[in-house]
Design an enzyme around this catalytic site. Structure first.
Site, PDB file in Angstrom:
ATOM      1  N   GLY A 202      47.570  46.663  43.566  1.00  0.00           N
ATOM      2  CA  GLY A 202      46.665  46.557  42.448  1.00  0.00           C
ATOM      3  C   GLY A 202      45.494  46.297  43.141  1.00  0.00           C
ATOM      4  N   TYR A 203      44.298  46.668  42.280  1.00  0.00           N
ATOM      5  CA  TYR A 203      42.808  46.622  42.939  1.00  0.00           C
ATOM      6  C   TYR A 203      42.001  45.667  41.981  1.00  0.00           C
ATOM      7  CZ  TYR A 203      44.104  50.481  46.036  1.00  0.00           C
ATOM      8  OH  TYR A 203      44.783  51.310  46.610  1.00  0.00           O
ATOM      9  N   ILE A 204      41.325  44.788  42.852  1.00  0.00           N
ATOM     10  CA  ILE A 204      40.468  43.786  41.999  1.00  0.00           C
ATOM     11  C   ILE A 204      39.187  44.418  41.727  1.00  0.00           C
ATOM     12  CG2 ILE A 204      39.383  41.713  42.451  1.00  0.00           C
ATOM     13  CD1 ILE A 204      41.786  40.874  44.027  1.00  0.00           C
TER      14      ILE A 204
ATOM     15  N   LYS B 233      44.841  49.103  36.877  1.00  0.00           N
ATOM     16  CA  LYS B 233      44.711  49.641  38.301  1.00  0.00           C
ATOM     17  C   LYS B 233      45.688  49.287  39.371  1.00  0.00           C
ATOM     18  CE  LYS B 233      40.819  47.134  37.845  1.00  0.00           C
ATOM     19  NZ  LYS B 233      39.498  46.543  38.445  1.00  0.00           N
TER      20      LYS B 233
END
Length: 575
Positions: free
Chosen positions: A51-53, A105
């Site tokens: 996942g994307y921060i 995300k």
């Protein structure tokens, strides 16, 4: 954006470790795979969850990844086949804390590692939401070896430079649609010109054929296919025309329950819920000049309750979600797809159904995200290819946002007043709170350009979704507005559609009341592209009460020692 800042508040992770300091180059190529290689299961594989921060406009990404029982945080920057990458291993505890920031995300994939003369081919089979997508990547030690790479025969199209196939794009936009890869040669019109063109085509057909002219009008929920297009055509042709609603061909609750008992759980937004074969037969009969016995469907009981005789009018308008479904599209003389983006359909559905059905806004939004949108993508959007006219009936925020029925007046002043001064003026302190506002953009629209605002406010354990339409002419900042509280499940569903967070505003807010007017003392911090900006302290005066007139607001502004011309109309988001 450095590693230390990203993991603020986390268990100790020194930014001075060699892994964190190195900035190696990543040189790789990416290809689509249509045919899997033989004996794939003979190669080692692993399940990957990532996942994307954060994802910035320049392509820099902060990523979390779980591989087996190992956890990593990675920062990548740059575009194309050569990128800078910095990766550190983190603990499971750190991963679990940061994972919460990646909602909306995320992706999952199974990765096979296949030996090759140039190194190792990493073949990824994507999971939920990206089913059917298979890619292969191979990394090279140098640009020269990359340029000399001979592509295996089982590789498909190279997509190294195609941003749609970047993982960061896949998590926000989903699977690139086939239709996006080709230009549909279908004329597209705005609403007014589209109706004029449809009417012209109907008149041409009426003059050249003796039988009925059949117009099929499809489009997504709240696209305006009924109210904006079908009814307008009926109005123009009067008694010569009849609107033929596909809703009457729903099979009903008894059928749905029977299918559920067999393990086939249908919903009302998929074509199997309708008897399209019967509809096709009826359309054929009408075009041949024969009357039909059409079912009559009752929305209250969710069952067909009767039938009625329909005569073959000269103009037959068939409208519904699936009016261009392959089963019936061949019966149409004129085929129309009414187009609108996801953002517009959500807002229209909210504004319509709150008024029409009395449903709670959160329930409407949850059902839209869980059922309506996935079914639209699967069954409706792809029927656009069957149209010979596309009518663009996009949501118009200046006009349609007014249907919210609520207007918010705000004005800010960049000034500090202490509690004692306010007490002497007669202001009553009501409460203090911390608010964190997250602002989003849909995938199909830039809300900054359309002067709209969409945010989720976190206040304690509560999440509140707010939509504000374009600013109206006023001495204050005046916008149409609606808002409602959502739970965590609805929040996740919202983020699956509006996953592109563009700004974050943090406020320490103290609320006061003076002569019936609510105002706040705000200490404001803006976070954008990973950077914190202290906006300072403000007094913000606001009202949504129609009973409070402008003079009363002006009196309070004056009593606070403020001058109306010094007021700031910008929101914190716009600063």
């Amino acid at each position: 954006m450095d590693g230390k800042k990203i993991i603020s508040g986390m268990p100790s992770m020194s930014p001075k470790t060699p892994e964190a300091m190195e900035q190696p180059k990543e040189i790789e190529k990416k290809f689509l795979i249509e045919t899997l290689p033989d004996n794939l299961e003979d190669y080692p594989s692993e399940e990957i969850m990532q996942g994307y921060i954060a994802i910035t406009d320049d392509g820099t990404e902060v990523r979390l990844r779980k591989k087996g029982d190992m956890y990593f945080q990675t920062i990548k920057s740059g575009n194309g086949k050569t990128r800078t990458e910095s990766e550190i291993e983190i603990t499971e505890e750190q991963f679990n804390i940061l994972w919460k920031t990646t909602v909306g995300k995320r992706l999952e994939k199974k990765r096979y590692k296949i030996p090759h003369a140039n190194g190792v081919i990493e073949l990824d089979i994507y999971g939920e939401g990206l089913e059917g997508l298979v890619t292969a990547e191979i990394e090279f030690p140098s640009e020269e070896e990359s340029d000399a790479f001979v592509v295996p025969t089982w590789f498909g199209e190279e997509v190294t430079e195609d941003k749609r196939y970047k993982n960061q794009k896949l998590v926000s936009s989903g699977m690139p649609e086939e239709e996006n890869l080709e230009i549909l040669d279908i004329p597209e019109y705005n609403l007014e010109d589209g109706i004029e063109k449809i009417v012209s085509l109907i008149n041409e057909k009426l003059s050249s054929q003796t039988g009925p002219v059949l117009i099929e009008i499809a489009g997504g929920s709240a696209s305006g296919k009924t109210s904006a297009v079908s009814r307008k055509i009926k109005e123009i042709f009067g008694d010569e025309a009849i609107i033929f609603s596909m809703d009457d061909y729903y099979r009903g609750k008894t059928f749905m329950n029977s299918e559920a008992e067999k393990g086939n759980n249908l919903n009302w937004d998929q074509p199997e819920a309708l008897n399209l074969e019967l509809l096709q037969e009826h359309l054929k009969n009408l075009k041949s000049g024969e009357q039909i016995e059409k079912p009559v469907y009752d929305m209250k009981t969710s069952e067909p309750i009767d039938t009625e005789i329909i005569q073959p009018n000269r103009v037959i308008i068939v409208e519904g979600l699936f009016a261009l479904n392959d089963i019936i599209s061949g019966e149409g003389d004129i085929k129309v797809f009414v187009d609108i983006g996801t953002h517009g359909r959500i807002l229209r559905r909210l504004l319509r159904d709150i008024e029409r059905t009395g449903q709670k806004p959160a329930d409407i939004l949850r059902y839209f995200a869980e059922v309506v949108e996935p079914m639209h993508e699967k069954y409706i959007q792809n029927t656009k290819k069957n149209a010979n006219i596309i009518v663009d009936n996009e949501y118009s925020p200046k006009v349609e946002a007014q249907k919210s029925g609520l207007h918010e007046i705000q004005l800010k002043f960049k000034i500090e007043l202490d509690a004692e001064t306010l007490r002497k003026l007669g202001a009553e302190r009501l409460s203090s709170t911390t608010q964190v506002d997250y602002y989003y953009n849909p995938k199909d629209r830039n809300l900054i350009e359309t002067n709209e605002i969409l945010r989720i406010r976190q206040e304690g354990d509560h999440k509140i979704l707010t939509y504000k339409g374009p600013r109206m002419e006023s001495e204050y900042r005046k916008r149409p507005k609606f808002e409602f509280e959502i739970d965590e499940e609805t929040n996740e569903k919202f983020l699956s559609i509006y996953g592109d967070q563009i700004k974050e505003i943090r406020k320490e807010r103290i609320l006061y009341e003076l002569e019936g007017i609510i105002f706040s003392i705000d200490s404001v911090m803006k976070i954008e592209d990973g950077k914190e900006i202290d906006l300072g302290k403000f007094i913000e005066i606001r009202s949504t009460n129609k009973e409070i007139n402008d003079e009363k607001i002006k009196d309070v502004i004056s009593k606070l020692g403020l001058s109306l011309p010094d007021g700031i109309k910008e929101s914190y988001f716009e600063m």
